[in-house]
Design an enzyme around this catalytic site. Sequence first.
Site, short mmCIF file in Angstrom:
data_model
loop_
_atom_site.label_atom_id
_atom_site.label_comp_id
_atom_site.label_asym_id
_atom_site.label_seq_id
_atom_site.Cartn_x
_atom_site.Cartn_y
_atom_site.Cartn_z
N GLU B 190 44.00 29.91 37.83
CA GLU B 190 45.24 30.67 37.91
C GLU B 190 45.86 30.81 36.53
OE1 GLU B 190 44.19 28.86 40.70
OE2 GLU B 190 43.94 30.91 41.37
N ASN B 274 37.64 32.13 41.26
CA ASN B 274 38.12 33.51 41.16
C ASN B 274 38.05 34.05 39.72
OD1 ASN B 274 40.53 31.56 41.03
ND2 ASN B 274 41.33 33.38 40.03
N ASP B 316 41.24 36.42 46.06
CA ASP B 316 41.19 35.01 45.63
C ASP B 316 40.28 34.16 46.49
OD1 ASP B 316 41.84 32.90 43.85
OD2 ASP B 316 43.22 32.07 45.32
#
Lengths: 107, 596
Positions: B190, B274, B316
């Site tokens: 992230e 991801n 995701d």
Amino acid sequence: MGLVLLLPGITLANDFPTQARVEFVLGCMNEQGGQSYDTLYKCVCLVDAIAAEMSHDEFVEAQVFSQLRSTAGERGGVFRDPDQARALIEKLEAAIEHGKARCFISN
Amino acid sequence: MNTKSFVMALALLAPCFAGANEDVQELIADSSNWATWGGNYAGTRYSELAQIDKSNVGRLQVAWTFSTGVLRGHEGGPLVVGDMLYIHTPFPNKVYSINLADQTINWTYAPTQDADTIPVMCCDTVNRGLAYGDGKIFLQQADTKLVALNAKTGAVVWTAINGDPAKGETNTNAPLVVKDTVITGISGGEYGVRGFIVAYDIATGRQVWKAYSVGPDEELLIDPERTTHLEQPIGANSSLSTWEGEQWRLGGGTTWGWFTYDPALNLVYYGSGNPGTWNPVARPGDNRWSMTLFARDADTGVAKWVYQMTPHDEWDYDGVNENLLVDLEVDGRMRKALVHFDRNGFGYTLDRESGELLVAEKFDPAVNWATHVDMRTGRPQVVDRYSTDENGEDFNTEDICPAALGSKDQQPAAYSPRTKLFYVPTNHVCMDYEPYEVEYVAGQPYVGAVLTMFPAGQVTRDGTTNLGNFIAWDAAEGKIVWSNSEPFSVWSGALATAGDVVFYGTLEGYLKAVDANTGEELYSFKTPSGIIGNINTWTHEGKQYVGVLSGIGGWAGIGMAAGLEGATDGLGAVGAYRSLSRHTQLGGVLTVFAIP
């Protein structure tokens, strides 16, 4: 709608297991200022009042939603967003409020 | 340096003695131990122990508990080697060595870590556990330091720095000892981190090889002619050609999941997470090799095969979940198979030697973002209305199943060779997803999407509100055999045993035991907090024990406040569990069960 879905199972089951009552009473007494007969009577009264208004499963699920709603990141969403989360938390809050009124608990 | 000479150089550097690997294999073969996260290298989380079985599991009682003294999410589970149990905690990642004979603490390792690491951990400050080998315990700290501890004394033998938290690089994974190396990955998907897997020398902590998930071939440790994707050579620049410009530098593909190992094939298996930002519009292309399963040579790190499950991710659906290595009969032919339950909702069965795709079926019927996986190309057939890329930035795509946390997250499944079934903890959650434009700043979240989550029943309109299921899966057929509805997503790792009992934990804190054949519930016990740990089993002095960590932010023991509005976040446990303090610490709790 979420609330309606939750209600069909409502019976005044009074089905809290011994472990759940003891755990609740210990935590409650701690919060009320420690172990004494004064806090014991208040907290036993309160757990009985809550158990009369919701099943143990509902109580446990409401606790999970309320405790985990502040979970950080994407995972927290699953505790904040579902309709039943709010409905169950409101039900628990109401049961606690009714219980406090009946049990001389002011805080 | 071309790939071949690079690989040669690595081979020359590799240590020439053996030892740690045989040591670990011997410990694994003795089911009185639980010597690695998955119970064995294949990651089946299956134990031959059968003292606790279907007939007596209902009589389980708590034998002892150990409180870790640390709050927040407790993932992973205890390791048991001989008479010693090793247990870890979330940040600051303490490690306790506990004498099984009297549950006293043999040694404690309590690292000091910069608290600045916490804000760059996306999803709670979890740690998924330890590895054992060569007389050492290996801990992968949140601040990316990999630590080797003397298993007898807890003394630090060596440390290795694996990343930089200032760039958003952190660690949550359990390392894996393979031969004379310790293998670890990196978190930070992230935060625009470019993922990699590293092998460190078990004796010294020196880096032996390092392989990125995205970028130039030589950094991927890929051989364009010999590394395959669905049995075809992947060719040169297989990753670079699927990114625009330099975007691969923030390409994601982090490696925060589990590692498994096949000693006969000498291959290490894992998946990548991801790609870069969650906003798919900002990164055109397949974004290889994010969301990809890798099979790598344990000595050199060179990839034998790769398989990208979710090209150009739009939801995701990290590909990091565990890979169970099991021999299965598929279409009448015995296969050395790899079984993987992906966040994207498909249960994959591949030939783990060749990387051939054998089965790809939905393990939650609610999955709707793709109709199916094309078995020739391996590509999921994406449904346009659920494509957040098709719908574009600042458009709220509704009713996508599964949600971003996937039909299953990292919590590992189990496999029983007796029933030939896989036992899978799952999420039954859908989402609305709205991507937006985001700029990269080092150490800052690089997400770029707003999500809302709700029960899958809201999309399938079947009147259900459950957020999880615990299922039994036939990986040869790609079919659910039984499914237990759970009020919450199941975030604990499963355990299967030769007693034909399967264990898992729930977010309410219940440890449950079910019949391996039917799923019928045989036992349930409420531990002090929600369970997101893995259930492990071992014997001590000939008696079988089952242990699990509980702890996830809130505590049941806080009584009537119940964490309502403004959550006291578990502090109440300090009072409720005061009486346990002689042998234990406060916080998350390891609960150990046995038959009296």
